[in-house]
Design a protein around this motif. Structure first.
Motif, short mmCIF file in Angstrom:
data_model
loop_
_atom_site.label_atom_id
_atom_site.label_comp_id
_atom_site.label_asym_id
_atom_site.label_seq_id
_atom_site.Cartn_x
_atom_site.Cartn_y
_atom_site.Cartn_z
N MET A 264 0.66 -1.25 0.04
CA MET A 264 0.05 -0.09 -0.04
C MET A 264 0.92 1.32 0.18
SD MET A 264 -2.87 0.95 2.85
CE MET A 264 -3.66 -0.81 2.56
N ILE A 265 2.00 1.32 0.81
CA ILE A 265 2.90 2.47 0.87
C ILE A 265 3.67 2.47 -0.47
CG2 ILE A 265 4.92 3.26 1.75
CD1 ILE A 265 3.96 2.04 4.66
N SER A 266 3.86 1.76 -0.87
CA SER A 266 4.74 1.54 -2.49
C SER A 266 3.83 2.01 -3.29
CB SER A 266 5.31 0.20 -2.98
OG SER A 266 4.04 -0.62 -3.00
N VAL A 267 2.38 1.75 -3.46
CA VAL A 267 1.44 2.32 -4.29
C VAL A 267 1.15 3.73 -4.22
CG1 VAL A 267 -0.87 2.38 -5.22
CG2 VAL A 267 0.50 0.32 -4.62
N ALA A 268 1.24 4.16 -2.88
CA ALA A 268 0.85 5.60 -2.45
C ALA A 268 2.02 6.50 -3.00
CB ALA A 268 0.59 5.78 -1.06
N THR A 269 3.17 5.92 -2.74
CA THR A 269 4.26 6.90 -2.95
C THR A 269 4.72 6.80 -4.47
OG1 THR A 269 5.86 5.05 -2.21
CG2 THR A 269 5.30 6.81 -0.70
N SER A 270 4.38 5.67 -5.42
CA SER A 270 4.82 5.71 -6.79
C SER A 270 3.69 6.25 -7.61
CB SER A 270 5.10 4.40 -6.91
OG SER A 270 5.12 4.13 -8.30
N PRO A 271 4.00 7.47 -8.32
CA PRO A 271 2.98 7.96 -9.35
C PRO A 271 2.79 6.86 -10.37
CG PRO A 271 4.59 9.32 -9.03
CD PRO A 271 5.20 8.18 -8.42
N GLY A 272 3.33 6.21 -10.70
CA GLY A 272 3.24 4.99 -11.83
C GLY A 272 2.40 4.14 -11.36
N LYS A 273 2.49 3.67 -10.07
CA LYS A 273 1.47 2.72 -9.68
C LYS A 273 0.09 3.26 -9.34
CE LYS A 273 5.10 -0.47 -7.70
NZ LYS A 273 5.55 -0.87 -6.44
N ARG A 274 0.23 4.40 -8.75
CA ARG A 274 -1.26 5.25 -8.57
C ARG A 274 -1.92 5.43 -9.74
NH1 ARG A 274 1.79 8.96 -5.46
NH2 ARG A 274 1.42 10.31 -7.03
N GLU A 275 -1.17 5.57 -10.71
CA GLU A 275 -1.90 6.02 -12.20
C GLU A 275 -2.31 4.62 -12.68
OE1 GLU A 275 -0.83 7.37 -16.58
OE2 GLU A 275 0.60 7.59 -15.08
N ARG A 276 -1.72 3.43 -12.25
CA ARG A 276 -2.16 2.24 -12.87
C ARG A 276 -3.27 1.70 -12.03
NH1 ARG A 276 1.20 -3.44 -12.07
NH2 ARG A 276 -0.69 -4.77 -12.46
N MET A 277 -3.33 2.02 -10.72
CA MET A 277 -4.51 1.64 -10.00
C MET A 277 -5.65 2.43 -10.23
SD MET A 277 -4.81 1.06 -5.66
CE MET A 277 -4.73 2.85 -5.52
N THR A 278 -5.83 3.56 -10.28
CA THR A 278 -6.79 4.83 -10.68
C THR A 278 -7.04 5.18 -12.05
OG1 THR A 278 -5.52 6.54 -10.18
CG2 THR A 278 -6.64 5.67 -8.34
N GLY A 279 -6.28 4.60 -13.08
CA GLY A 279 -5.97 5.33 -14.44
C GLY A 279 -7.37 5.04 -15.19
N ARG A 280 -7.64 3.61 -15.19
CA ARG A 280 -8.91 3.30 -15.98
C ARG A 280 -9.97 3.88 -15.58
NH1 ARG A 280 -7.98 -3.15 -16.64
NH2 ARG A 280 -6.19 -3.05 -18.01
N TRP A 281 -10.23 3.95 -14.06
CA TRP A 281 -11.53 4.66 -13.61
C TRP A 281 -11.57 6.19 -14.07
CZ3 TRP A 281 -12.37 8.26 -9.63
CH2 TRP A 281 -13.71 8.48 -9.41
N LEU A 282 -10.39 6.98 -13.65
CA LEU A 282 -10.52 8.25 -13.92
C LEU A 282 -10.47 8.40 -15.44
CD1 LEU A 282 -7.41 9.57 -11.79
CD2 LEU A 282 -9.84 10.03 -11.35
#
Length: 332
Positions: A264-282
């Motif tokens: 969870m921390i790695s996702v929160a601190t990585s722009p690429g992972k955050r974009e991958r997690m929320t990109g499709r929804w956004l």
């Protein structure tokens, strides 16, 4: 029998002074760590594996040997709670360190272009995908955890020492299969989303909890053959089993949660992972908004970078600003 009855009483002195060379495991760890380093150096010009991942993999190899050469491995058959410590290290901590090292990517990037392309096709193939599927890892993990703790396997291992080595290999392989799709970023299929990975971590805690509670609450010695060879200074059989059950429940679930929080921390601190997690929804929300503004069908694929999309976006902002101004004027 394992002959553990002759071991000296377990204390810090005997624990720290009971190291063995463990030649077989030392050779395995040296081959794994050395091969990883050589392959990473070979592919360093195009390597995408960060240095900290290489340190993680080599550290996992070192920890593997330490577990089996130190007092942990030496006393694993003398007291059952120490055996549980070894289990948790081999099926969780060591595999996590190895997975974070991205060894599959290191191997692929060390190959020439032609062979690398073919190797990537193999890694992304259906058979490999089935083997590395999260469901496969969960099923294997559940069967191994329950099958080696709530059956007569421990007694058989006390009678046949070679099963101890087989169990150690099984735990390492099981842990790697479980954590590869959950923590790894390797070019494998399927590649579950991060939200799904969090859910899978919670599901993986179930077998640890089941085994821990059963061992913690049992009133009968589940491993009479194994306990018969315990040294005289060891705790009573049920106390030993209860302590091991507490470790499996508390430490096992704690390690699983720690790994999930780390992800969870790695996702929160990585722009690429955050974009991958929320990109499709956004992207879906943005496409619907733009389609509404231009009067198009929301199902149509609209280029968000087109002039038409930019104009629609500006109109939406102007309308929101106008609505906000109107609300402000209405307030007394």
């Amino acid at each position: 029998m394992s002959g553990t009855s002759k071991l000296p009483m377990l204390n810090w002195g005997s624990f720290l002074g009971s190291w063995e060379l463990a030649q077989g495991w030392l050779a395995v760890c040296l081959v794994l760590a050395g091969g990883y380093i050589v392959l990473r150096i070979r592919g360093r010009m195009r390597s995408t594996v960060h240095l900290w991942r290489a340190v993680s993999f080599v550290g996992g190899c070192a920890l593997l040997w330490i577990c089996l050469a130190s007092g942990i491995g030496r006393y694993a058959m003398a007291v059952f709670w120490m055996h549980m410590v070894l289990h948790l290290l081999l099926i969780m901590v060591v595999p996590i360190l190895l997975v974070l090292g991205h060894p599959i990517t290191v191997v692929l990037e060390s190959l020439p272009d032609g062979r690398q392309s073919r190797a990537r096709l193999v890694v992304a193939s259906r058979p490999v995908g089935v083997l590395t599927h999260p469901a496969t890892g969960l099923v294997v993990y559940t069967v191994v955890i329950i099958g080696t703790h709530l059956t007569g396997f421990m007694d058989q291992m006390a009678l046949h020492p070679w099963l101890m080595t087989a169990e150690q290999v099984l735990y390492l392989a099981t842990g790697y299969l479980l954590f590869l799709p959950l923590l790894g970023e390797e070019p494998i299929r399927p590649d579950p989303g991060y939200l799904l990975r969090f859910v899978l971590f919670l599901i993986a805690m179930v077998p640890d909890t089941i085994v821990g509670i059963v061992l913690l609450q049992t009133n009968l010695d589940p491993f009479p053959v194994m306990m018969r060879d315990h040294p005289s200074w060891a705790p009573p059989a049920l106390n030993d089993v209860h302590a091991a059950g507490g470790l499996m429940w508390a430490v096992g679930d704690g390690l699983m949660m720690f790994a999930a929080v780390g992800l969870m921390i790695s996702v929160a601190t990585s722009p690429g992972k955050r974009e991958r997690m929320t990109g499709r929804w956004l992207d879906a929300v943005r496409s619907n908004v733009i389609a509404t503004e231009v009067g198009a069908d929301p199902a149509e694929r609209l280029d968000p970078d087109s002039d038409e999309a930019h104009a629609a976006y500006n109109r939406m902002l102007q309308r929101l600003a106008a609505d906000r101004g109107a609300d402000t004027e209405k307030r007394p």
